[in-house]
Motif scaffolding. Structure first.
Motif, PDB file in Angstrom:
ATOM      1  N   LEU A 117      39.478 -30.433  21.772  1.00 16.06           N
ATOM      2  CA  LEU A 117      38.791 -30.932  22.954  1.00 16.06           C
ATOM      3  C   LEU A 117      37.357 -31.320  22.615  1.00 16.06           C
ATOM      4  O   LEU A 117      36.736 -30.746  21.727  1.00 16.06           O
ATOM      5  CB  LEU A 117      38.739 -29.859  24.045  1.00 16.06           C
ATOM      6  N   LEU A 118      36.839 -32.284  23.353  1.00 19.46           N
ATOM      7  CA  LEU A 118      35.409 -32.563  23.314  1.00 19.46           C
ATOM      8  C   LEU A 118      34.761 -31.627  24.312  1.00 19.46           C
ATOM      9  O   LEU A 118      34.918 -31.785  25.511  1.00 19.46           O
ATOM     10  CB  LEU A 118      35.128 -34.020  23.695  1.00 19.46           C
ATOM     11  N   CYS A 119      34.031 -30.638  23.840  1.00 26.68           N
ATOM     12  CA  CYS A 119      33.441 -29.676  24.764  1.00 26.68           C
ATOM     13  C   CYS A 119      32.246 -28.983  24.106  1.00 26.68           C
ATOM     14  O   CYS A 119      32.125 -28.944  22.884  1.00 26.68           O
ATOM     15  CB  CYS A 119      34.473 -28.635  25.207  1.00 26.68           C
ATOM     16  N   ASP A 120      31.367 -28.473  24.949  1.00 25.11           N
ATOM     17  CA  ASP A 120      30.250 -27.678  24.469  1.00 25.11           C
ATOM     18  C   ASP A 120      29.880 -26.677  25.554  1.00 25.11           C
ATOM     19  O   ASP A 120      30.339 -26.773  26.692  1.00 25.11           O
ATOM     20  CB  ASP A 120      29.047 -28.549  24.085  1.00 25.11           C
ATOM     21  N   ARG A 121      29.054 -25.706  25.173  1.00 24.66           N
ATOM     22  CA  ARG A 121      28.598 -24.687  26.117  1.00 24.66           C
ATOM     23  C   ARG A 121      27.077 -24.607  26.039  1.00 24.66           C
ATOM     24  O   ARG A 121      26.496 -24.545  24.954  1.00 24.66           O
ATOM     25  CB  ARG A 121      29.226 -23.337  25.803  1.00 24.66           C
ATOM     26  N   LEU A 165      27.219 -22.993  31.003  1.00 26.87           N
ATOM     27  CA  LEU A 165      27.946 -24.143  31.520  1.00 26.87           C
ATOM     28  C   LEU A 165      28.848 -24.680  30.427  1.00 26.87           C
ATOM     29  O   LEU A 165      28.378 -25.054  29.347  1.00 26.87           O
ATOM     30  CB  LEU A 165      26.962 -25.232  31.974  1.00 26.87           C
ATOM     31  N   ASP A 166      30.155 -24.676  30.691  1.00 26.85           N
ATOM     32  CA  ASP A 166      31.117 -25.285  29.786  1.00 26.85           C
ATOM     33  C   ASP A 166      31.325 -26.732  30.225  1.00 26.85           C
ATOM     34  O   ASP A 166      31.674 -26.985  31.382  1.00 26.85           O
ATOM     35  CB  ASP A 166      32.452 -24.549  29.820  1.00 26.85           C
ATOM     36  N   VAL A 167      31.113 -27.670  29.310  1.00 25.77           N
ATOM     37  CA  VAL A 167      31.189 -29.097  29.637  1.00 25.77           C
ATOM     38  C   VAL A 167      32.293 -29.741  28.799  1.00 25.77           C
ATOM     39  O   VAL A 167      32.172 -29.836  27.581  1.00 25.77           O
ATOM     40  CB  VAL A 167      29.846 -29.801  29.389  1.00 25.77           C
ATOM     41  N   PHE A 168      33.374 -30.144  29.469  1.00 29.04           N
ATOM     42  CA  PHE A 168      34.511 -30.784  28.820  1.00 29.04           C
ATOM     43  C   PHE A 168      34.412 -32.296  28.996  1.00 29.04           C
ATOM     44  O   PHE A 168      33.988 -32.784  30.041  1.00 29.04           O
ATOM     45  CB  PHE A 168      35.828 -30.305  29.429  1.00 29.04           C
TER      46      PHE A 168
END
Length: 379
Positions: free
Chosen positions: A17-21, A107-110
């Motif tokens: 997945l493209l994601c960051d926190r 904040l988890d951002v997908f």
């Protein structure tokens, strides 16, 4: 059908997945390998860095606002602009989920994968169920229009507008919140259906598309007039992005929310429609406070003067005088970078009722009409 499970990273993310926190200081706690690769960074080097390394200013402001909200409020979806290591901007749809504690929120951002490679495609297949579940639970109405005949964005504005409303187009990704905004039970009545019933060609929607084009197909808060399932027209505020490849527009997508009345009763309704009438006035117009602060500019003013809209407003303000209404010819800077003479009408008005403006304060209304030939000073 058997499907290989996606690898799961230390923060519980599928690594395809493209994601960051982010933490409350807008510092990156983690970035998935897929996202780091998309943005041109080795895996692991972004952890501990400021999030402005990856997000443009507008996107980061929205993320920080979500971090400051009390309570989770459910997943939130919106268009986002990310920055590659080489400076290239990438437009994606983001789904943000707030977690952690009240004292230390995260904040988890997908993001939806955007690479046209076999690896990215496999990652998209593996993560589709996760992403779709998050999108479906988002409180924002998410929409996407797919043009079955792509739009040539190298043409003139009028031709682009015609193509957008004439080429076959269907909803291709609408969530439950989007369906309910139209008075539908779920998204099955939208996805893969023609967009024309709920989003017809009319004066408001043509102005909406012209604003989208004028802002490089990236705009916040653009007003459209949509049609509910029962035929009732409703004004919607849209954040819009586009997928353009080789000079062709393939998809428009974003989020929308209903424009709510700012008050109660007939007076508030009149104010709402007056504001809309000003916004859609075909002649460029703006409203300025007595100290020279620009309160608002309509779509026509923004389209005519582009990034120099406030410069044009200040020029009009300096020439308005303080007495009777007047008209004067001014050379105003166009969005194209050229200067063209305009007949500028200036009128001072005093507000006597309480409301959006302070009672007893003077405001300057300005309209501008472009002149075909350069003339001398007006009266």
């Amino acid at each position: 059908m058997n499907m290989r499970k996606a690898a799961v990273g230390p923060y519980g993310f599928a690594e395809t997945l493209l994601c960051d926190r982010l933490d409350s200081r807008a510092v990156l706690i983690s970035v998935s390998p897929a996202e780091a690769g998309l943005l041109g960074y080795p895996d692991g080097v972004l952890t501990g860095l400021a999030a402005d390394r990856l997000y443009d200013a507008a996107s980061l402001r929205r993320l920080l606002a979500m971090l400051s909200e009390e309570g989770s409020g459910g997943p939130s979806a919106f268009p986002v602009t990310m920055l590659r290591a080489d400076g290239v901007r990438i437009e994606l749809m983001a789904i943000a989920v707030r977690g952690g504690t009240q004292e230390q929120p995260v904040l988890d951002v997908f993001k939806a994968p955007g690479l046209d490679t076999e690896t990215a495609f496999r990652g998209l297949v593996e993560s589709n169920e996760i992403l779709w579940s998050i999108i479906q639970k988002a409180r924002e109405a998410i929409w996407c229009i797919r043009f079955d005949r792509p739009i040539n964005v190298k043409l003139g504005v009028d031709e682009i507008v015609d193509q957008i409303f004439e080429h076959p187009a269907v909803w291709c990704m609408c969530n439950t919140a989007m369906a309910r905004a139209y008075g539908l039970r779920d998204e099955s009545s939208l996805n893969d259906h023609d967009v024309r019933f709920h989003w017809p060609r009319n004066t408001v929607n043509e102005a909406f598309i012209r604003e989208v084009i004028a802002n490089g197909f990236q705009v916040e808060g653009a007003i459209s007039e949509d049609i509910r399932h029962d035929g009732t027209p409703v004004l919607m505020e849209n954040d819009v992005r586009a997928y353009i490849a080789d000079g062709k527009l393939h998809r428009l997508w974003g989020t929308l929310r209903e424009v709510k009345s700012g008050g109660f009763g007939a007076q508030a309704e009149r104010a709402d429609y007056a504001a809309l009438a000003f916004e859609l006035l075909p002649m460029p117009a703006c409203l300025i406070r007595s100290d020279g602060t620009v309160i608002t500019e309509n779509i026509a003013w923004r389209l005519a003067f582009g990034p120099l809209a406030h410069v044009a407003a200040r020029m009009a303000f300096r020439s308005a005088g303080t007495g009777e209404p007047r008209e004067i010819v001014l050379p105003l800077p166009l969005a194209s970078g050229h200067t063209q003479h305009h007949l500028v009408a200036c009128r001072w008005q005093s507000v006597t009722e309480q409301g959006a403006f302070a009672a007893g304060t003077a405001y300057l209304t300005v309209t501008a009409r472009q002149l075909e030939t350069e003339t001398g000073a007006g009266t």
